[in-house]
Design an enzyme around this catalytic site. Sequence first.
Site, PDB file in Angstrom:
ATOM      1  N   GLU A 264      26.159  35.840 -48.843  1.00 43.22           N
ATOM      2  CA  GLU A 264      24.713  35.822 -48.592  1.00 43.22           C
ATOM      3  C   GLU A 264      24.203  37.197 -48.155  1.00 43.22           C
ATOM      4  O   GLU A 264      23.474  37.330 -47.171  1.00 43.22           O
ATOM      5  CB  GLU A 264      24.372  34.738 -47.559  1.00 43.22           C
ATOM      6  CG  GLU A 264      24.801  33.352 -48.023  1.00 43.22           C
ATOM      7  CD  GLU A 264      24.397  32.215 -47.093  1.00 43.22           C
ATOM      8  OE1 GLU A 264      24.307  32.440 -45.882  1.00 43.22           O
ATOM      9  OE2 GLU A 264      24.185  31.096 -47.608  1.00 43.22           O
ATOM     10  N   ASP A 343      27.792  23.167 -48.182  1.00 40.98           N
ATOM     11  CA  ASP A 343      27.266  23.738 -46.946  1.00 40.98           C
ATOM     12  C   ASP A 343      26.725  22.646 -46.020  1.00 40.98           C
ATOM     13  O   ASP A 343      25.511  22.461 -45.944  1.00 40.98           O
ATOM     14  CB  ASP A 343      26.148  24.737 -47.292  1.00 40.98           C
ATOM     15  CG  ASP A 343      25.755  25.573 -46.098  1.00 40.98           C
ATOM     16  OD1 ASP A 343      26.440  25.497 -45.074  1.00 40.98           O
ATOM     17  OD2 ASP A 343      24.758  26.317 -46.198  1.00 40.98           O
ATOM     18  N   GLU A 371      21.485  21.404 -39.081  1.00 43.72           N
ATOM     19  CA  GLU A 371      20.661  22.087 -40.091  1.00 43.72           C
ATOM     20  C   GLU A 371      20.207  21.149 -41.210  1.00 43.72           C
ATOM     21  O   GLU A 371      19.029  21.122 -41.561  1.00 43.72           O
ATOM     22  CB  GLU A 371      21.462  23.260 -40.671  1.00 43.72           C
ATOM     23  CG  GLU A 371      20.721  23.996 -41.770  1.00 43.72           C
ATOM     24  CD  GLU A 371      21.476  25.208 -42.292  1.00 43.72           C
ATOM     25  OE1 GLU A 371      22.565  25.523 -41.774  1.00 43.72           O
ATOM     26  OE2 GLU A 371      20.958  25.854 -43.228  1.00 43.72           O
TER      27      GLU A 371
HETATM   28  C1  GCV Z   1      24.452  31.936 -40.542  1.00 41.68           C
HETATM   29  C2  GCV Z   1      23.871  28.533 -44.507  1.00 41.68           C
HETATM   30  C3  GCV Z   1      22.785  28.669 -43.482  1.00 41.68           C
HETATM   31  C4  GCV Z   1      22.705  30.096 -42.960  1.00 41.68           C
HETATM   32  C5  GCV Z   1      24.085  30.456 -42.388  1.00 41.68           C
HETATM   33  C6  GCV Z   1      25.122  30.303 -43.488  1.00 41.68           C
HETATM   34  C7  GCV Z   1      26.531  30.599 -42.991  1.00 41.68           C
HETATM   35  O1  GCV Z   1      23.553  29.234 -45.660  1.00 41.68           O
HETATM   36  O2  GCV Z   1      21.563  28.259 -44.020  1.00 41.68           O
HETATM   37  O3  GCV Z   1      21.722  30.142 -41.978  1.00 41.68           O
HETATM   38  O4  GCV Z   1      24.101  31.772 -41.894  1.00 41.68           O
HETATM   39  O5  GCV Z   1      25.099  28.994 -43.965  1.00 41.68           O
HETATM   40  O6  GCV Z   1      27.221  29.651 -42.666  1.00 41.68           O
HETATM   41  O7  GCV Z   1      26.911  31.755 -42.936  1.00 41.68           O
END
Ligand code: GCV
Length: 655
Positions: A264, A343, A371
């Site tokens: 990411e 995720d 989340e």
């Molecule tokens: C901390 C997902 C979440 C992100 C998070 C990522 C990760 O994409 O939306 O906020 O980043 O996971 O676990 O690194």
Amino acid sequence: MNFSKCWLDYQPIKNVEKAFSTLSVSCSGTVVESAVQEYCLAMKAMTGSEPEVVRTESEEGVSLYLDSSLSGKDGYELRKKEKGYTVTGQSESGVLYGVFELLRLIRTEKLADLPLTGAPEMPLRIMNHWDNMDGSIERGYSGNSFFYKDYEIFYNERTEQYARMMASIGINAIVINNVNVHEKETYLITDTYLQRVKKYSDLFCRYGIRLYTSVNFAAPMELADFDNCDPLNPQVADWWKEAAKHIYECIPEFGGFLVKADSEGRPGPFTYDRTHADGANMLARAVAPYGGIVIWRCFVYNCGQDWRDTKTDRARAAYDNFIDLDGCFDDNVILQIKNGPMDFQVREPVSPLFGGLKKTNMILEVQIAQEYTGQQIDLCYLLPMWREILDFDTYAEGEGSTVLKIVKGELYGQNLCGMAAVINTGDDYNWTGNDLAAANTYGYGRLAMNPSQSPESIAREWTALTLGARVEEPVTDMLMKSWSTYEKYTSPLGIGWMVTPHYHYGPDVDGYEYDRWGTYHRADRNGLGVDRTPAGTGYTSQYNEPWPGIYADREKCPEELLLFFHYVRYDEKLKSGKTLIQHIYDTHFEGVEEVEAMIEAWRGLAPKLSADVYERVMERMERQLANAIEWRDRINTYFYRKSGAADEKGRKIYE
Ligand code: GCV
């Protein structure tokens, strides 16, 4: 005090025994002193008077001993003696855990369970904070950080309470900053912040907890004048060695680094055509002389996918990126693997990496922060999900090779393994937004300590300690039903996503459908789901036998994961005899009805709860109901419009 005491709210007890009034301490050390302090604080609150602490052996009262020959690292043994009780720890942490256990037994009136022995079953029991130094928390749903504000680090009464809470559930490692390490946080391992970080580390050490930081793989470029951070560049490796030396001079108990790389948008070894083993080992060698470890995350996937591309499957990514590196990591590297291949969705299969890696230290990562499971507005007790994950048989070494055996270190004889969880706390008065969401915080630690406990018994324990025995039964019942209820009114049968992009609360069926994140449901007028069989993306082949055959077979595939593995037509029959479309309608109506029933049940508890807890939770439940209705109507309408199939029961589905 602007925070609640959560499960450490010691209330007066009925059965005060004379023995409680004396504590004889036959061992010493800073962690033992924390145990003594906790005992005194608890007794004062529970009995009204401070116990007498004597530093010699005594026949009477509660006695603390340390005996390193006791079995199980950091284990403890509680016994009843003629005129009191003994708590013996295998180590100082063992003494502390033993005292917390004794206090729990006193509070839940279970002293009759003695004698009792216990020992943490997973070597590492980690909390990951996604706190940023500006005070925000990535995916935080309970206020701001209580560690940081405006790039300053706090140390206060609340942080002390936090350390006690963590120790009471057996946490022994805390990562204090977000895995997405931004500009300022890159300096956490430098003199700009090290002295403040040390204060935290000292506090945590008093409770048997080691402090870790997330680090920026590109730190040599951001903090020094490097034009690259190639892990095989000797100057880069030397820079990290110097950085580690300095950290350990300042904080000898420093645990090590957590790294999110090539994920990411974060920097990593791929830029230099290097592997994740190259990157992790370079960092591991910097901390190895001091006993430090590197925890390297496997959450690596292509987040720039084209939705038109049906061959690339994000679910495959972690396995594809790491499986060939098995055996290439240094001994002090651990791979941290998210529980599922996507995720933290409400339902996912278990990551196939657990069954694939055999010569690599592994940690299971779960997300306490909700989340994708209601953001601590909606009730969703996650222990039943984690229980299923731990019990999943990977067949890595034949039948019985469960994830639990791997993360306990039993399958491969490892001692750098365990669980990590993204914590759900913030600076809200109740720590977790929804008071009931603290059951997940508590439950995570208790499960990692002793995974043979059932989610239900942990729910009972948390409820009794936090809200009182009077509501143990009904609140446990609500907690135990909540995951299934949440699953019913959100996305169906393991397909996941369908959430509002970026925020991840509330429905948006096509929100991610034409986006770059690799999270598609592929619904059309005939059906929905992703074909992950060999005829599709081939993901099912990443598992050990017999799973590929089970998952790839439409008939054998566990139904709760059906749409994760298969494209299914709306008119196909499920095991229940219902068509897929009818199942979608029914579960969405049921989900809302179950939320309504839960609210009724909560209403009935009003006389037995403190008014503020009652009101706070009720406010969340009302928002949950609105959310569930929105999900029900959007999902049902969406699939009604796609399929044109009427609800057999003639309920209201918007056109
Ligand atoms: C901390 C997902 C979440 C992100 C998070 C990522 C990760 O994409 O939306 O906020 O980043 O996971 O676990 O690194």
